[in-house]
Design a protein around this motif. Structure first.
Motif, PDB file in Angstrom:
ATOM      1  N   SER A 149     -15.038  44.442  40.321  1.00  0.00           N
ATOM      2  CA  SER A 149     -14.522  45.152  39.141  1.00  0.00           C
ATOM      3  C   SER A 149     -13.671  44.246  38.265  1.00  0.00           C
ATOM      4  CB  SER A 149     -13.712  46.373  39.584  1.00  0.00           C
ATOM      5  OG  SER A 149     -12.644  45.983  40.425  1.00  0.00           O
ATOM      6  N   THR A 150     -12.866  43.378  38.900  1.00  0.00           N
ATOM      7  CA  THR A 150     -12.053  42.446  38.121  1.00  0.00           C
ATOM      8  C   THR A 150     -12.940  41.446  37.394  1.00  0.00           C
ATOM      9  OG1 THR A 150     -10.249  42.639  39.731  1.00  0.00           O
ATOM     10  CG2 THR A 150     -10.178  40.768  38.224  1.00  0.00           C
ATOM     11  N   LEU A 151     -13.944  40.906  38.112  1.00  0.00           N
ATOM     12  CA  LEU A 151     -14.872  39.964  37.485  1.00  0.00           C
ATOM     13  C   LEU A 151     -15.658  40.630  36.365  1.00  0.00           C
ATOM     14  CD1 LEU A 151     -16.203  37.181  37.439  1.00  0.00           C
ATOM     15  CD2 LEU A 151     -17.805  37.999  39.181  1.00  0.00           C
ATOM     16  N   GLY A 152     -16.073  41.877  36.599  1.00  0.00           N
ATOM     17  CA  GLY A 152     -16.821  42.596  35.572  1.00  0.00           C
ATOM     18  C   GLY A 152     -16.020  42.765  34.294  1.00  0.00           C
ATOM     19  N   GLY A 153     -14.721  43.100  34.433  1.00  0.00           N
ATOM     20  CA  GLY A 153     -13.864  43.256  33.261  1.00  0.00           C
ATOM     21  C   GLY A 153     -13.654  41.944  32.523  1.00  0.00           C
ATOM     22  N   VAL A 154     -13.443  40.853  33.276  1.00  0.00           N
ATOM     23  CA  VAL A 154     -13.227  39.540  32.659  1.00  0.00           C
ATOM     24  C   VAL A 154     -14.493  39.063  31.956  1.00  0.00           C
ATOM     25  CG1 VAL A 154     -12.764  37.113  33.158  1.00  0.00           C
ATOM     26  CG2 VAL A 154     -11.411  38.891  34.275  1.00  0.00           C
ATOM     27  N   VAL A 155     -15.642  39.223  32.623  1.00  0.00           N
ATOM     28  CA  VAL A 155     -16.920  38.806  32.016  1.00  0.00           C
ATOM     29  C   VAL A 155     -17.207  39.617  30.758  1.00  0.00           C
ATOM     30  CG1 VAL A 155     -19.429  38.816  32.352  1.00  0.00           C
ATOM     31  CG2 VAL A 155     -17.937  37.962  34.152  1.00  0.00           C
ATOM     32  N   ALA A 156     -16.915  40.927  30.799  1.00  0.00           N
ATOM     33  CA  ALA A 156     -17.156  41.765  29.617  1.00  0.00           C
ATOM     34  C   ALA A 156     -16.305  41.315  28.439  1.00  0.00           C
ATOM     35  CB  ALA A 156     -16.847  43.223  29.957  1.00  0.00           C
ATOM     36  N   GLN A 157     -15.055  40.933  28.721  1.00  0.00           N
ATOM     37  CA  GLN A 157     -14.184  40.492  27.638  1.00  0.00           C
ATOM     38  C   GLN A 157     -14.618  39.129  27.106  1.00  0.00           C
ATOM     39  OE1 GLN A 157     -10.068  41.239  28.303  1.00  0.00           O
ATOM     40  NE2 GLN A 157      -9.351  39.893  26.684  1.00  0.00           N
ATOM     41  N   ALA A 158     -15.119  38.260  27.998  1.00  0.00           N
ATOM     42  CA  ALA A 158     -15.535  36.923  27.576  1.00  0.00           C
ATOM     43  C   ALA A 158     -16.902  36.927  26.887  1.00  0.00           C
ATOM     44  CB  ALA A 158     -15.572  35.987  28.787  1.00  0.00           C
ATOM     45  N   THR A 159     -17.749  37.904  27.235  1.00  0.00           N
ATOM     46  CA  THR A 159     -19.105  37.961  26.656  1.00  0.00           C
ATOM     47  C   THR A 159     -19.283  39.271  25.892  1.00  0.00           C
ATOM     48  OG1 THR A 159     -19.930  38.824  28.771  1.00  0.00           O
ATOM     49  CG2 THR A 159     -20.090  36.448  28.414  1.00  0.00           C
ATOM     50  N   ASP A 160     -19.825  40.270  26.561  1.00  0.00           N
ATOM     51  CA  ASP A 160     -19.913  41.606  25.975  1.00  0.00           C
ATOM     52  C   ASP A 160     -20.015  42.629  27.105  1.00  0.00           C
ATOM     53  OD1 ASP A 160     -22.734  42.002  26.719  1.00  0.00           O
ATOM     54  OD2 ASP A 160     -23.198  40.633  25.079  1.00  0.00           O
ATOM     55  N   LEU A 161     -20.004  43.896  26.763  1.00  0.00           N
ATOM     56  CA  LEU A 161     -19.977  44.961  27.759  1.00  0.00           C
ATOM     57  C   LEU A 161     -21.293  45.118  28.509  1.00  0.00           C
ATOM     58  CD1 LEU A 161     -18.013  47.624  25.673  1.00  0.00           C
ATOM     59  CD2 LEU A 161     -17.251  46.619  27.831  1.00  0.00           C
ATOM     60  N   GLY A 162     -22.354  44.474  28.053  1.00  0.00           N
ATOM     61  CA  GLY A 162     -23.649  44.635  28.703  1.00  0.00           C
ATOM     62  C   GLY A 162     -23.908  43.675  29.850  1.00  0.00           C
ATOM     63  N   VAL A 163     -23.274  42.496  29.836  1.00  0.00           N
ATOM     64  CA  VAL A 163     -23.553  41.474  30.847  1.00  0.00           C
ATOM     65  C   VAL A 163     -23.287  41.956  32.275  1.00  0.00           C
ATOM     66  CG1 VAL A 163     -22.895  39.173  31.683  1.00  0.00           C
ATOM     67  CG2 VAL A 163     -23.235  39.564  29.233  1.00  0.00           C
ATOM     68  N   PRO A 164     -22.176  42.687  32.553  1.00  0.00           N
ATOM     69  CA  PRO A 164     -21.954  43.157  33.929  1.00  0.00           C
ATOM     70  C   PRO A 164     -23.098  44.015  34.474  1.00  0.00           C
ATOM     71  CG  PRO A 164     -19.911  43.330  32.691  1.00  0.00           C
ATOM     72  CD  PRO A 164     -20.999  42.980  31.707  1.00  0.00           C
ATOM     73  N   PHE A 165     -23.806  44.710  33.609  1.00  0.00           N
ATOM     74  CA  PHE A 165     -24.934  45.522  34.060  1.00  0.00           C
ATOM     75  C   PHE A 165     -26.094  44.629  34.531  1.00  0.00           C
ATOM     76  CE2 PHE A 165     -22.437  48.565  31.812  1.00  0.00           C
ATOM     77  CZ  PHE A 165     -22.731  49.788  32.380  1.00  0.00           C
ATOM     78  N   LEU A 166     -26.308  43.524  33.844  1.00  0.00           N
ATOM     79  CA  LEU A 166     -27.341  42.590  34.273  1.00  0.00           C
ATOM     80  C   LEU A 166     -26.954  41.919  35.591  1.00  0.00           C
ATOM     81  CD1 LEU A 166     -28.219  40.921  30.843  1.00  0.00           C
ATOM     82  CD2 LEU A 166     -29.383  42.815  32.000  1.00  0.00           C
ATOM     83  N   MET A 167     -25.671  41.620  35.756  1.00  0.00           N
ATOM     84  CA  MET A 167     -25.180  41.064  37.020  1.00  0.00           C
ATOM     85  C   MET A 167     -25.438  42.040  38.161  1.00  0.00           C
ATOM     86  SD  MET A 167     -21.568  39.620  35.501  1.00  0.00           S
ATOM     87  CE  MET A 167     -20.795  39.445  37.107  1.00  0.00           C
ATOM     88  N   ARG A 168     -25.207  43.304  37.909  1.00  0.00           N
ATOM     89  CA  ARG A 168     -25.420  44.333  38.927  1.00  0.00           C
ATOM     90  C   ARG A 168     -26.889  44.385  39.355  1.00  0.00           C
ATOM     91  NH1 ARG A 168     -23.972  50.756  38.022  1.00  0.00           N
ATOM     92  NH2 ARG A 168     -25.246  51.594  39.692  1.00  0.00           N
ATOM     93  N   ALA A 169     -27.792  44.352  38.407  1.00  0.00           N
ATOM     94  CA  ALA A 169     -29.221  44.398  38.737  1.00  0.00           C
ATOM     95  C   ALA A 169     -29.626  43.199  39.589  1.00  0.00           C
ATOM     96  CB  ALA A 169     -30.049  44.444  37.450  1.00  0.00           C
ATOM     97  N   GLY A 170     -29.073  42.026  39.282  1.00  0.00           N
ATOM     98  CA  GLY A 170     -29.396  40.838  40.051  1.00  0.00           C
ATOM     99  C   GLY A 170     -28.948  40.927  41.501  1.00  0.00           C
ATOM    100  N   VAL A 171     -27.745  41.435  41.751  1.00  0.00           N
ATOM    101  CA  VAL A 171     -27.240  41.574  43.119  1.00  0.00           C
ATOM    102  C   VAL A 171     -28.070  42.602  43.893  1.00  0.00           C
ATOM    103  CG1 VAL A 171     -25.260  42.285  44.531  1.00  0.00           C
ATOM    104  CG2 VAL A 171     -24.909  40.833  42.536  1.00  0.00           C
ATOM    105  N   LEU A 172     -28.505  43.661  43.233  1.00  0.00           N
ATOM    106  CA  LEU A 172     -29.323  44.673  43.897  1.00  0.00           C
ATOM    107  C   LEU A 172     -30.649  44.093  44.379  1.00  0.00           C
ATOM    108  CD1 LEU A 172     -28.642  47.741  41.569  1.00  0.00           C
ATOM    109  CD2 LEU A 172     -28.083  47.579  44.007  1.00  0.00           C
ATOM    110  N   VAL A 173     -31.233  43.198  43.602  1.00  0.00           N
ATOM    111  CA  VAL A 173     -32.471  42.535  44.031  1.00  0.00           C
ATOM    112  C   VAL A 173     -32.202  41.712  45.290  1.00  0.00           C
ATOM    113  CG1 VAL A 173     -34.194  40.805  43.424  1.00  0.00           C
ATOM    114  CG2 VAL A 173     -33.471  42.486  41.711  1.00  0.00           C
ATOM    115  N   LEU A 174     -31.073  41.021  45.311  1.00  0.00           N
ATOM    116  CA  LEU A 174     -30.700  40.234  46.489  1.00  0.00           C
ATOM    117  C   LEU A 174     -30.503  41.129  47.707  1.00  0.00           C
ATOM    118  CD1 LEU A 174     -29.803  37.606  47.862  1.00  0.00           C
ATOM    119  CD2 LEU A 174     -27.495  38.029  46.965  1.00  0.00           C
ATOM    120  N   MET A 175     -29.896  42.305  47.525  1.00  0.00           N
ATOM    121  CA  MET A 175     -29.656  43.226  48.631  1.00  0.00           C
ATOM    122  C   MET A 175     -30.956  43.777  49.196  1.00  0.00           C
ATOM    123  SD  MET A 175     -26.601  42.928  49.175  1.00  0.00           S
ATOM    124  CE  MET A 175     -26.685  44.036  50.570  1.00  0.00           C
TER     125      MET A 175
END
Length: 421
Positions: A149-175
């Motif tokens: 959650s902390t990384l998601g907030g920092v990444v959203a502020q550094a990029t945009d609010l959509g990037v954390p969602f793409l990160m989430r999809a990538g981890v789910l594929v790994l799981m």
């Protein structure tokens, strides 16, 4: 088996938590009102209501592993769809539809992983308390949530609010890959019935018998209508509420920090769970006290106007909830037979989601009209309605109310109503 369980828990929580700190801000940035944003969350809950029992049947017939794998695929796809809706600035009906499908993805998880763990513990001869295992799970998930959650907030502020969602999809594929390699059904043999309609009916009827048909389970389930709905709303409403107190609506890292604080409290709360269980003879005492105290904290949050005081209250609220959560998990698992465990746990989640489907848009609308502080105070009032149901579960006199080991759950539900004096 505990190591595999914790690995799955870390992966799931990490993936989900990337967006927990910014989800409400993401929906508002897409042009939705508070009512529409929490109505979208409500449709997620509706999806869980609709699909809980069918996916619980999948776990109880085809296996918990199959259910988990289906969940990771479904969530990865629907998370990407959520991102695309934001890019396309889609209308509300599209958000509602995809939110329902997100609910489908989570229903493959709810009940299945927990049932897999309890069955595996029994099969491998574990005799310790379930609170200890579930408590460690809460703490491990809290660590993952803190980072995610902390990384998601920092990444959203550094990029945009959509990037954390793409990160989430990538981890789910790994799981998906990890679960395919590590996860095996132990202590449970999938029925593999050829007729899905007959399988659904058979398991559903048995689940009604051992779930709603058993007073201790029934009343505990009904209490979740209030606790789950309020919990969903409060967690996501705290994001814009804290930004409002902070005075900078673009400080997404503050929203991520709020979720991180909840995670930190969860780490401590999970470790405290076995201690909390040992303080009271009955599990329902711990559950009742936690509901009542956290309801009071929400009311105080509603009248507070200090950012730092709000953070302190948030820590206390999350700490109490995290400490009592494993006690509730152990209590309900000790009342459910193995063969119906996944479906009954899914049914429990279904009832909680039913409450969330109604409560979230109501509280969201109250935030639109009277502001976030009023809606938080109203949340506390609504949560207090769960207390009488826990008391009724206590009055049913279940042996699980005083059980301390992992093997208390019967293979079949008792025909009488055991009384604990």
């Amino acid at each position: 088996m505990q190591a595999v369980y914790f690995t799955l828990l870390v992966g799931n929580t990490l993936a989900a938590s990337f967006i927990w700190g910014i989800n409400t801000l993401f929906l508002l940035d897409a042009g939705l009102t508070n009512l529409e944003a929490f109505a979208a969350n409500s449709f997620f809950s509706i999806g869980m209501v609709v699909f809980e029992v069918p996916t619980g049947v999948v776990a109880d017939t085809l296996g918990r592993r199959v259910s988990y794998l289906l969940g990771t695929v479904t969530l990865a796809v629907t998370t990407v769809l959520y991102y695309l809706l934001w890019v396309w600035e889609s209308p509300f009906w599209a958000w509602a539809l995809v939110s329902v499908l997100l609910g489908l993805g989570f229903t493959f998880f709810s009940g299945a992983v927990e049932a897999w763990l309890v069955d595996a513990l029994t099969a491998t001869g574990y005799t310790g308390s379930l609170e200890r295992v579930f408590g460690r799970g809460v703490s491990v998930a809290g660590i993952a949530m803190l980072g995610g959650s902390t990384l998601g907030g920092v990444v959203a502020q550094a990029t945009d609010l959509g990037v954390p969602f793409l990160m989430r999809a990538g981890v789910l594929v790994l799981m998906f890959v990890l679960a395919a390699v590590l996860m095996r059904d132990l202590g449970f043999t999938p029925a593999g019935r050829s007729n899905p309609i007959a399988a659904t009916k058979q398991v559903f009827v048995a689940s009604l018998k051992y779930g709603l048909g058993r007073p201790g389970v029934r009343y505990l389930m009904l209490s979740s209508m209030f606790t789950a709905g309020v919990g969903f709303y409060v967690f996501y409403a705290l994001q814009p509420y804290l930004l409002e107190l902070w005075g900078d609506e673009g400080a997404y890292s503050i929203a991520g920090l709020a979720a991180g604080i909840v995670a930190g409290s969860q780490i401590i709360g999970g470790l405290v769970a076995p201690w909390l269980r040992s303080r009271f003879r009955r599990r329902t005492t711990s559950i009742t006290l936690s509901i009542a105290v956290s309801a009071g904290i929400l009311v105080v949050l509603g009248v507070n106007r200090s950012f730092w005081v709000a953070l302190l209250l948030l820590v206390l609220w999350a700490l109490i909830d995290a400490a009592a959560g494993p006690v509730r998990q152990a209590y309900i698992n000790d009342m459910i037979p193995s063969s119906q465990r996944a479906t009954v746990l899914s049914f429990d989640s279904l009832i909680g989601s039913s409450g969330a489907a109604v409560i979230q848009p109501v509280l969201g609308r109250s935030a639109d009209v009277w502001g976030y502080p009023f809606s938080l105070a109203l949340s506390g009032v609504l949560q207090a309605f769960a207390v009488p149901f826990v008391w009724l579960s206590r009055r049913s006199g279940e042996a699980a109310d005083v059980a301390t080991t992992a093997d208390a759950a019967p293979d079949v539900a008792p025909t009488d109503d055991p009384r604990i004096e």
